[in-house]
Design an enzyme around this catalytic site. Structure first.
Site, PDB file in Angstrom:
ATOM      1  CG  ASP A 186       5.095  57.764  45.469  1.00 53.53           C
ATOM      2  OD1 ASP A 186       4.739  58.052  46.121  1.00 53.53           O
ATOM      3  OD2 ASP A 186       5.675  56.225  45.534  1.00 53.53           O
ATOM      4  CD  GLU A 199      -0.290  50.018  44.154  1.00 55.40           C
ATOM      5  OE1 GLU A 199       0.286  50.790  44.340  1.00 55.40           O
ATOM      6  OE2 GLU A 199      -0.480  48.840  43.198  1.00 55.40           O
TER       7      GLU A 199
END
Length: 474
Positions: A196, A430
């Site tokens: 992103d 993550e």
């Protein structure tokens, strides 16, 4: 009871018999517990706090890991996602859980307005989704899930049900998203590519007027430090692009942002090869799909390969250029290394990519433990800020398979070991600092647990599961 439930529901007697008192559970069991904890009954959330819905490419990676625990649950994961497919073929990047409060995540369903703004594009009426997409890993995931238990898959008609939806998904990308006219699919929003906040988006985004800060509230900052997340300026631009796409009823081709990305297209090519295998399993010839994948590979090299950078680059289709093809974006990002996954790349391209992987820009095996998401020598490098330097487990998994596909077995084995060690040491983070392996973002992250499981249980040779077709061209 499926295998996942068995793993996390062991009796005290079995625990004593198989685990000495005080010993920690195995990596396998810990990963299974993460996936069980994030399971909603029909799909798996990436993490309970920051990402409380179903994400598209997350679910594909999660299914790849779940196949080692419960092939049935892995099939269900993909089938749940595909039931939210739009009439035009797109698979939305988020499928919203109606029981989650609207303020738990932004952009929420009332922002996307899929059932109304997406009506012309065939958005489903019974489920709320976003209107953008994510990388097409799904056919590859479906093939791997089938291979985990072919008997169960055939008995349930799994491939027969998902194949038409996957074929429609690819048609959408190959036709509606060929915005550059060169055969490759384009992304129309940074979120679609999955990475992103990549520095590759800085130039294309600089032409976008950000949405006013007061027009949205960032729920992501409730779960992560601001210095590790996208800036408010970039987030405002993301919101502006999404708003204009929605207000244009999700029609493709008119927006300010259109980029051909190497990882997105490499995954589309890999999934085309997988669709050919699925077609053959269903009794249809897969020759045309293999041929299409080969043509797409040629287009990928022709349009996105940059010998001077030693890797593939993104092409900004909205940048002015004399030939009208847009311009390559001069940022080295991990996306440009993912095509190693593909068979059929020219040998010179493969050799150059391999040098780049271990060279000063990415340093794998020399200065970094996992592949950084961005050029170590780039001006925008930050080892902790989202996709601007940290290492991610899904890109490591893809590169591990790429190295194995290209016959680089010792390097693949070393990367596999690093992934397993860091996944365990960070409680399935993550993402991590590429130098130190320090955990960043959420822990108990589903695709980290799932892909660690896959590497833990997969044979360390390229098997029929992962072989796509053919070898490398000279």
């Amino acid at each position: 009871m499926d295998r996942t439930a068995q793993l996390i529901s062991r009796s005290p007697e079995r625990s004593i018999a198989y685990d000495p008192p005080g010993s920690p559970p195995s990596l396998h069991v810990r990963a299974a517990r993460v996936l069980e904890g994030n399971w909603t009954g029909a799909s798996t959330v990436p993490s309970r706090g920051l990402y409380p819905h179903q994400w598209s490419w997350d679910s594909a990676f999660i299914a790849i890991g779940l196949r080692h625990l419960s092939p049935l649950r892995a099939q269900t994961e993909l089938e749940t996602l595909l039931t939210a497919q739009w009439g035009d073929g797109r698979v939305p990047h988020i499928v919203f859980n109606p029981s989650v409060p609207l303020d738990a995540y932004f952009p929420s369903p009332d922002f996307w307005r899929s059932s109304t703004a997406g009506h012309t594009a065939g958005a489903p009426r019974t489920v709320q989704t976003s209107g953008i997409v994510q990388p097409p890993v799904h056919a590859l995931a479906a093939w791997l899930v089938h291979r985990a238990d072919p008997g169960l898959s055939r008995a349930r008609g799994f491939l027969a049900r998902v194949y038409p939806r996957l074929a429609a998904w690819h048609r959408y990308l190959l036709h509606r998203r060929d915005l550059g006219g060169g055969g490759l699919a384009s992304v129309v929003h940074p979120w679609e590519q999955g990475m992103d906040n990549s520095p590759a988006w800085d130039l294309p985004l600089s032409r976008v007027t950000p949405a006013p800060a007061r027009s949205f509230r960032r729920a992501d900052l409730d779960h992560g430090a601001a210095e590790d997340r996208p800036t408010d300026l970039d987030y405002g631009r993301y919101v502006r692009l999404a708003t204009e796409y929605r207000d244009g009823e999700y029609a493709d081709g008119a927006g300010e942002f259109a980029v051909e990305d190497p990882a997105f297209n490499a995954l589309l090519i890999a999934s085309e090869h997988a669709l050919a295998r699925i077609a053959a399993e269903l009794g249809a010839p897969g020759t045309a799909r293999h041929a299409r994948a080969e043509r797409l590979t040629e287009a990928l090299v022709e349009r996105l390969w940059d010998p001077a950078s030693g890797m593939f680059l993104c092409r900004d289709l909205r940048a002015p250029a004399p030939d009208g093809r847009g311009t390559l974006i001069p940022e080295r990002c991990v996306s440009g290394l993912i095509p190693l996954l593909l068979p059929g790349l020219p040998r010179t391209v493969v050799s150059t990519l391999l040098r780049t992987v271990s060279g000063p820009h990415f340093g794998l095996g020399t200065t970094t433990r996992l592949l950084p998401s961005y050029d170590l020598q780039g001006e925008a490098f930050d080892p902790h800020r989202y996709w601007r330097g940290p290492a991610w487990f899904n890109t490591a998994w893809l590169l591990e398979r790429g190295l194995r596909t290209q016959g680089e077995l010792p390097r693949a084995d070393a990367l596999r070991q690093s992934v397993l060690e860091l996944a365990e040491a960070t409680d399935f983070a993550e993402y991590v600092d590429p130098y130190t392996g320090e955990a960043c973002g959420a822990t108990g992250f589903s695709w980290t647990a799932a892909l660690a499981l896959d590497l833990l249980h997969s044979d360390t040779t390229v098997t029929a599961d992962m072989e796509l077709k053919g070898g490398n061209r000279r």
